[in-house]
Design a protein around this motif. Structure first.
Motif, PDB file in Angstrom:
ATOM      1  N   SER A   1      -8.177   3.696  -3.990  1.00 29.23           N
ATOM      2  CA  SER A   1      -6.836   3.488  -4.270  1.00 29.23           C
ATOM      3  C   SER A   1      -6.540   2.287  -5.336  1.00 29.23           C
ATOM      4  O   SER A   1      -7.547   1.476  -5.377  1.00 29.23           O
ATOM      5  CB  SER A   1      -5.890   3.183  -3.037  1.00 29.23           C
ATOM      6  N   VAL A   2      -5.793   2.618  -6.074  1.00 32.82           N
ATOM      7  CA  VAL A   2      -5.611   1.622  -7.282  1.00 32.82           C
ATOM      8  C   VAL A   2      -4.039   0.901  -7.098  1.00 32.82           C
ATOM      9  O   VAL A   2      -2.971   1.657  -6.758  1.00 32.82           O
ATOM     10  CB  VAL A   2      -5.541   2.158  -8.652  1.00 32.82           C
ATOM     11  N   ASP A   3      -4.293  -0.434  -6.572  1.00 36.74           N
ATOM     12  CA  ASP A   3      -3.044  -0.986  -6.232  1.00 36.74           C
ATOM     13  C   ASP A   3      -2.548  -1.439  -7.848  1.00 36.74           C
ATOM     14  O   ASP A   3      -2.910  -2.410  -8.450  1.00 36.74           O
ATOM     15  CB  ASP A   3      -3.089  -2.315  -5.371  1.00 36.74           C
TER      16      ASP A   3
ATOM     17  N   LEU B   1      -8.584   9.997  -4.828  1.00 30.68           N
ATOM     18  CA  LEU B   1      -7.738   8.909  -5.402  1.00 30.68           C
ATOM     19  C   LEU B   1      -6.412   8.892  -4.918  1.00 30.68           C
ATOM     20  O   LEU B   1      -5.759  10.135  -5.270  1.00 30.68           O
ATOM     21  CB  LEU B   1      -7.859   8.849  -6.866  1.00 30.68           C
ATOM     22  N   VAL B   2      -5.825   7.882  -4.264  1.00 29.31           N
ATOM     23  CA  VAL B   2      -4.366   7.902  -3.892  1.00 29.31           C
ATOM     24  C   VAL B   2      -3.537   7.001  -4.307  1.00 29.31           C
ATOM     25  O   VAL B   2      -4.137   5.913  -4.704  1.00 29.31           O
ATOM     26  CB  VAL B   2      -4.521   8.095  -2.173  1.00 29.31           C
ATOM     27  N   ARG B   3      -2.527   7.100  -4.134  1.00 29.91           N
ATOM     28  CA  ARG B   3      -1.395   6.214  -4.657  1.00 29.91           C
ATOM     29  C   ARG B   3      -1.321   4.999  -3.605  1.00 29.91           C
ATOM     30  O   ARG B   3      -0.920   5.251  -2.309  1.00 29.91           O
ATOM     31  CB  ARG B   3      -0.152   6.595  -4.984  1.00 29.91           C
ATOM     32  N   TYR B   4      -1.622   3.860  -3.849  1.00 33.97           N
ATOM     33  CA  TYR B   4      -1.813   2.279  -2.793  1.00 33.97           C
ATOM     34  C   TYR B   4      -0.145   2.562  -1.828  1.00 33.97           C
ATOM     35  O   TYR B   4      -0.100   2.261  -0.863  1.00 33.97           O
ATOM     36  CB  TYR B   4      -2.316   1.271  -3.408  1.00 33.97           C
ATOM     37  N   GLU B   5       0.791   2.572  -3.003  1.00 36.57           N
ATOM     38  CA  GLU B   5       2.260   2.535  -2.519  1.00 36.57           C
ATOM     39  C   GLU B   5       2.575   3.558  -1.463  1.00 36.57           C
ATOM     40  O   GLU B   5       3.375   3.319  -0.596  1.00 36.57           O
ATOM     41  CB  GLU B   5       3.066   2.104  -3.521  1.00 36.57           C
ATOM     42  N   ASP B   6       1.940   4.642  -1.705  1.00 35.79           N
ATOM     43  CA  ASP B   6       2.539   5.737  -0.655  1.00 35.79           C
ATOM     44  C   ASP B   6       1.503   6.145   0.446  1.00 35.79           C
ATOM     45  O   ASP B   6       1.684   7.039   1.027  1.00 35.79           O
ATOM     46  CB  ASP B   6       2.271   7.074  -1.788  1.00 35.79           C
ATOM     47  N   THR B   7       0.757   5.061   0.826  1.00 33.66           N
ATOM     48  CA  THR B   7      -0.264   5.340   2.022  1.00 33.66           C
ATOM     49  C   THR B   7       0.170   4.347   3.267  1.00 33.66           C
ATOM     50  O   THR B   7       0.657   3.169   2.855  1.00 33.66           O
ATOM     51  CB  THR B   7      -1.774   4.936   1.677  1.00 33.66           C
ATOM     52  N   ASN B   8       0.179   4.850   4.256  1.00 37.93           N
ATOM     53  CA  ASN B   8       0.166   4.007   5.573  1.00 37.93           C
ATOM     54  C   ASN B   8      -1.091   4.231   6.480  1.00 37.93           C
ATOM     55  O   ASN B   8      -1.619   5.332   6.561  1.00 37.93           O
ATOM     56  CB  ASN B   8       1.432   4.398   6.119  1.00 37.93           C
ATOM     57  N   LEU B   9      -1.579   2.991   6.600  1.00 35.22           N
ATOM     58  CA  LEU B   9      -2.889   3.088   7.633  1.00 35.22           C
ATOM     59  C   LEU B   9      -2.807   2.927   9.025  1.00 35.22           C
ATOM     60  O   LEU B   9      -1.593   2.532   9.558  1.00 35.22           O
ATOM     61  CB  LEU B   9      -3.659   1.867   7.258  1.00 35.22           C
TER      62      LEU B   9
END
Length: 243
Positions: A26-28, A114-122
């Motif tokens: 993920s890229v912040d 590769l995912v968008r950091y802002e769109d993920t929830n752990l």
């Protein structure tokens, strides 16, 4: 004199257990950080080590389904695309190879995303909680997961050269500086001069000027662009499109 024939000894055939391990980057973009998703193991082998999110494949389950399953237990993200990376199966890569039976081996079929950091929830429930970890500060991982991670990072760098993967994690509208910062976060600050990067991208013709501008601090407002997938299709088979 009697003739004796030596009986040939056939080597035993290895039995395999198959697992999947996911290399999720993920890229912040707000803080220019390249992150990798890790989980902490709670049992042997490698208890208390971090590892890549993974699981053994269940009876009747496809590899892709196993990869999706283990990720769905760790992270919430829309439109996650998994790409098969490589199969790791060297003898001894898993301590259980020797502990259980020398004829039994553990394979790892790895996947990459590769995912968008802002769109993920752990997901914080369960024993194996996932965390984002700075790639450049990755600790010693369980099994051969450092090697798998290195392989995945090389795949990410290569894909940046010829595919539009960056536009899957950037906002729909972005500035050229946003795109440049994305590349420097993944490839390092010295991969390209900004002026050359800007000129090359605009010349390729797959960025569309939205007619909108955005102000961020001092200086002139910056133009917002969109990625034109149809225009890029004419270039998709050419290497080194972006760099």
């Amino acid at each position: 004199m009697e003739n004796y024939k030596l009986a040939s000894v056939k080597p035993s055939v290895a039995e395999f257990k198959v697992g999947v391990d996911n290399v999720i980057f993920s890229v912040d973009t707000q803080h220019n950080r390249l992150l990798i998703l890790l989980v902490k193991r709670y049992k042997e082998p490698y208890a208390n080590y971090f590892s890549l999110p993974g699981t053994l494949v269940r009876v009747g389950e496809s590899l892709e389904a196993a990869a999706d399953r283990t990720l769905s237990e760790k992270i919430e993200v829309e439109n996650l695309y998994l790409e098969q990376l490589y199969t790791f199966g060297e003898p001894g890569r898993d301590p259980r190879d020797q502990k259980n039976n020398q004829d039994q081996r553990y394979l790892s079929v790895s996947y990459f995303a590769l995912v968008r950091y802002e769109d993920t929830n752990l997901i914080t429930t369960g024993n194996r909680k996932a965390v984002w970890h700075l790639l450049k500060e990755t600790p010693q991982l369980a099994f051969d997961h450092n090697r798998i991670l290195d392989y995945g990072y090389q795949r990410l760098r290569n894909k940046l050269e010829y595919s539009p993967i960056a536009f899957k994690v950037l906002p729909e509208a972005f500035t050229l500086n946003d795109l440049y910062q994305f590349y420097t976060t993944v490839l390092g600050e010295h991969f390209s001069d900004y002026s050359n990067f800007r000129a090359r991208l605009l010349k390729l013709g797959f960025l569309t000027d939205t007619g909108l501008k955005v102000s961020r601090g001092a200086g002139r407002p910056a133009t917002l662009y969109r990625f034109d997938e149809d225009a890029f299709a004419l270039l998709k088979d050419k290497p080194l499109v972006f760099i």
